[in-house]
Design an enzyme around this catalytic site. Structure first.
Site, PDB file in Angstrom:
ATOM      1  N   GLU A 299      93.302 -25.803   5.975  1.00  0.00           N
ATOM      2  CA  GLU A 299      92.782 -25.015   7.106  1.00  0.00           C
ATOM      3  C   GLU A 299      93.903 -24.218   7.781  1.00  0.00           C
ATOM      4  O   GLU A 299      93.741 -23.050   8.108  1.00  0.00           O
ATOM      5  CB  GLU A 299      92.080 -25.934   8.113  1.00  0.00           C
ATOM      6  CG  GLU A 299      91.509 -25.152   9.271  1.00  0.00           C
ATOM      7  CD  GLU A 299      90.248 -25.725   9.898  1.00  0.00           C
ATOM      8  OE1 GLU A 299      89.634 -26.637   9.312  1.00  0.00           O
ATOM      9  OE2 GLU A 299      89.885 -25.238  10.979  1.00  0.00           O
TER      10      GLU A 299
ATOM     11  N   HIS B 134      93.080 -31.478  23.026  1.00  0.00           N
ATOM     12  CA  HIS B 134      94.271 -30.619  22.961  1.00  0.00           C
ATOM     13  C   HIS B 134      95.557 -31.440  23.074  1.00  0.00           C
ATOM     14  O   HIS B 134      96.576 -30.965  23.557  1.00  0.00           O
ATOM     15  CB  HIS B 134      94.213 -29.507  24.024  1.00  0.00           C
ATOM     16  CG  HIS B 134      93.175 -28.475  23.702  1.00  0.00           C
ATOM     17  ND1 HIS B 134      93.420 -27.422  22.859  1.00  0.00           N
ATOM     18  CD2 HIS B 134      91.877 -28.366  24.069  1.00  0.00           C
ATOM     19  CE1 HIS B 134      92.316 -26.686  22.734  1.00  0.00           C
ATOM     20  NE2 HIS B 134      91.373 -27.248  23.450  1.00  0.00           N
ATOM     21  N   THR B 135      95.480 -32.665  22.642  1.00  0.00           N
ATOM     22  CA  THR B 135      96.670 -33.513  22.574  1.00  0.00           C
ATOM     23  C   THR B 135      97.171 -33.636  21.136  1.00  0.00           C
ATOM     24  O   THR B 135      98.327 -34.003  20.922  1.00  0.00           O
ATOM     25  CB  THR B 135      96.350 -34.928  23.099  1.00  0.00           C
ATOM     26  OG1 THR B 135      95.132 -35.362  22.488  1.00  0.00           O
ATOM     27  CG2 THR B 135      96.169 -34.938  24.606  1.00  0.00           C
TER      28      THR B 135
ATOM     29  N   GLY C  70      79.739 -23.870  14.467  1.00  0.00           N
ATOM     30  CA  GLY C  70      80.085 -23.220  15.737  1.00  0.00           C
ATOM     31  C   GLY C  70      79.846 -24.102  16.946  1.00  0.00           C
ATOM     32  O   GLY C  70      80.001 -23.669  18.079  1.00  0.00           O
TER      33      GLY C  70
ATOM     34  N   SER D  72      82.357 -28.774  11.782  1.00  0.00           N
ATOM     35  CA  SER D  72      81.661 -28.485  10.525  1.00  0.00           C
ATOM     36  C   SER D  72      82.659 -28.071   9.452  1.00  0.00           C
ATOM     37  O   SER D  72      82.459 -28.365   8.270  1.00  0.00           O
ATOM     38  CB  SER D  72      80.607 -27.399  10.726  1.00  0.00           C
ATOM     39  OG  SER D  72      81.207 -26.207  11.176  1.00  0.00           O
ATOM     40  N   SER D  73      83.764 -27.428   9.848  1.00  0.00           N
ATOM     41  CA  SER D  73      84.712 -26.986   8.807  1.00  0.00           C
ATOM     42  C   SER D  73      85.501 -28.163   8.242  1.00  0.00           C
ATOM     43  O   SER D  73      85.720 -28.233   7.031  1.00  0.00           O
ATOM     44  CB  SER D  73      85.628 -25.874   9.309  1.00  0.00           C
ATOM     45  OG  SER D  73      86.238 -26.230  10.508  1.00  0.00           O
TER      46      SER D  73
ATOM     47  N   ASP E 163      90.439 -33.211  13.611  1.00  0.00           N
ATOM     48  CA  ASP E 163      89.126 -33.087  12.974  1.00  0.00           C
ATOM     49  C   ASP E 163      89.109 -33.702  11.579  1.00  0.00           C
ATOM     50  O   ASP E 163      88.199 -34.447  11.213  1.00  0.00           O
ATOM     51  CB  ASP E 163      88.722 -31.601  12.873  1.00  0.00           C
ATOM     52  CG  ASP E 163      88.776 -30.896  14.211  1.00  0.00           C
ATOM     53  OD1 ASP E 163      88.787 -31.593  15.247  1.00  0.00           O
ATOM     54  OD2 ASP E 163      88.826 -29.650  14.225  1.00  0.00           O
TER      55      ASP E 163
ATOM     56  N   LEU F 223      81.754 -29.358  16.512  1.00  0.00           N
ATOM     57  CA  LEU F 223      81.613 -30.712  15.960  1.00  0.00           C
ATOM     58  C   LEU F 223      82.277 -30.816  14.589  1.00  0.00           C
ATOM     59  O   LEU F 223      81.969 -31.703  13.802  1.00  0.00           O
ATOM     60  CB  LEU F 223      80.123 -31.092  15.880  1.00  0.00           C
ATOM     61  CG  LEU F 223      79.377 -31.045  17.226  1.00  0.00           C
ATOM     62  CD1 LEU F 223      77.879 -31.243  17.021  1.00  0.00           C
ATOM     63  CD2 LEU F 223      79.924 -32.087  18.203  1.00  0.00           C
TER      64      LEU F 223
ATOM     65  N   TYR G  95      92.910 -20.690  21.586  1.00  0.00           N
ATOM     66  CA  TYR G  95      93.444 -21.921  21.002  1.00  0.00           C
ATOM     67  C   TYR G  95      94.910 -21.721  20.603  1.00  0.00           C
ATOM     68  O   TYR G  95      95.779 -22.529  20.952  1.00  0.00           O
ATOM     69  CB  TYR G  95      92.598 -22.320  19.780  1.00  0.00           C
ATOM     70  CG  TYR G  95      92.992 -23.659  19.197  1.00  0.00           C
ATOM     71  CD1 TYR G  95      92.393 -24.825  19.641  1.00  0.00           C
ATOM     72  CD2 TYR G  95      93.986 -23.755  18.221  1.00  0.00           C
ATOM     73  CE1 TYR G  95      92.759 -26.064  19.134  1.00  0.00           C
ATOM     74  CE2 TYR G  95      94.357 -24.978  17.707  1.00  0.00           C
ATOM     75  CZ  TYR G  95      93.737 -26.134  18.154  1.00  0.00           C
ATOM     76  OH  TYR G  95      94.109 -27.347  17.650  1.00  0.00           O
TER      77      TYR G  95
END
Ligand code: GLA
Length: 418
Positions: free
Chosen positions: A190, A45-46, A152, A157-158, A202, A155, A254
């Site tokens: 995204e 969360h940085t 979900g 996946s999206s 990500d 990791l 989030y």
């Protein structure tokens, strides 16, 4: 109990992707592209606070087998869902479409109000949309996607799906995407098309991954500095513990954390929380407590201390010999901060972390956005069975779903694989 490695060899996944393409679309794919998932070793969360992160790409990936078409149709099939989306690329641009007038340099990440498709298909279609918006000559294509990244599980996946799709579209359309462009455009797809307000972590991990390295990323400058991360030399490994609690229910959480950070930065008169140093923290904490409330102050404290922990972790990596207990200690501090100050952990994650450490892990923490998903534990190889057995037993005792384990192996980023 052995670490489960049920992903199959890369060659067989590539074969599956080719075969699946032929069955689904007829004809042969002209190439296969792969993009990995990630674990974030520390720095959570940085990324949307212009701060530091330390992820690595893992050896689980999304594979895209693709071929160009003579027309302007884009068809994408998702093997794990057994679903296909089909639409005209021309419907993604032009007057009256959801594409409107945005361009790729626009920092605005407000989601489209009416994307042409939603759900899983918004991810690959969003990639085609953003690449067109950015002026890349996207051709009609058939794309077959298959993935070994559990959905979900926190990791990414999206991001893997987005990066594999972007490379496949670039490949079949014969244009080049730099690694930085790949990361940037897929993140914007995204943010804007799928409507998820994620930071750059990500997609940068999936794009820039390197075999045997973690990536020290300054999310403000975009600079990526690979750092050696040879745990095998230390007879250790990073174990992923997938709690199988989907993180999806944390979406509001989030967005809420992100806006709390933005409000706090504005209140403190800085561009982003990255600009608050550890030395400034006591004063900033007091100010925010009074002005916005103690909850906001704790959010600030997490981000500021987490940025510092990333830098400390990297310093430890450069010491000879590397001290696994010291690395583990930073992971524990990170987890406690995410649990107590940032409040994005989950009971299953807390249990996985506490149990792994009680069974001998050097340290453990949740990884990714939280609210479910996966934890990682830094474990000596000879203690691996003990750690796994202890976590399995603790989950059974609490009546939680059986977790899944696999080692995180620092792997190459998105690339053409066949
Ligand atoms: C999710 C987001 C990332 C990052 C992490 C938390 O994975 O997609 O951008 O914010 O959470 O570190």
């Amino acid at each position: 109990m052995a670490v489960s490695l049920d992903m199959g060899s890369v060659a067989s996944v590539v074969d599956d992707a080719r075969r699946g393409f032929v069955e689904q679309f007829g004809g042969e794919p002209t190439g296969v592209w792969a993009a990995p998932g990630r674990v974030n070793v520390i720095g959570e969360h940085t990324d949307y606070n212009d701060g530091f992160v330390l992820p690595m790409a893992i050896d689980r990936a999304c594979y895209a087998a693709a071929a160009p078409r003579a027309d302007r149709i884009l068809r994408v099939h998702a093997a794990q869902l057994g679903e296909t989306v089909e639409l005209s690329l021309d419907a993604l641009v032009g007057p009256g479409s959801a594409a409107d007038t945005r361009d790729a340099a626009d920092p605005d990440m407000t989601p489209l109000t009416e994307p042409a498709v939603t759900g899983w298909a918004g991810y690959p279609v969003g990639v085609a949309w953003i690449l067109q918006q950015a002026g890349f000559p996207v051709r009609g294509a058939d794309v077959y996607l298959t993935s070994t990244v559990p959905v979900g599980s926190g990791l990414s996946s999206s991001a893997a799906l987005e990066c594999a799709t972007a490379l496949a579209l670039a490949g079949v359309s014969e244009f080049e995407l730099t690694t930085a462009e790949l990361a940037r455009h897929t993140q914007r797809a995204e943010n804007i098309y799928a409507g998820v307000p994620c930071g750059p972590l990500d997609q940068m991990s999936s794009a820039f991954g390197q075999d045997g390295s973690v990536l020290f990323i300054d999310t403000r400058s975009g600079e990526v500095k690979p750092q050696p991360f040879d745990l095998a030399a230390e007879n250790a490994l990073l174990l992923v513990i997938d709690t199988r609690v989907s993180h999806a229910h944390g979406e509001n959480g989030y967005a809420d954390r992100r806006s709390a950070c933005e409000r706090s930065a504005e209140f403190l008169g800085v561009r982003a929380l990255r600009d608050i140093s550890l030395a400034d923290l006591p004063e900033s904490f007091a100010k925010v407590s009074v002005g916005l409330g103690e909850t906001f102050a704790r959010r600030v404290r997490h981000v500021v201390t987490e940025d510092a922990r990333v830098e400390q972790f990297v310093e430890i990596l450069h010491q000879e010999p590397v001290s696994l207990p010291r690395l583990g200690h930073r992971m524990m501090q990170s987890h406690a901060s995410l649990r107590d100050d940032y409040e994005v952990s989950a009971p299953e994650l807390d249990l996985a972390v506490a149990t792994a450490v009680a069974a001998g892990a050097h340290g453990a923490r949740m990884t990714g956005g939280g609210f479910g998903g996966s934890a990682i534990a830094l474990v000596d190889r000879d203690l691996l069975p003990d750690v796994q057995d202890a976590v399995l037993a603790a989950f059974a005792e609490h009546g939680y779903t059986e977790p899944q384990f696999f080692p995180a192996v620092a792997s190459a980023g998105a690339h053409r694989i066949a």
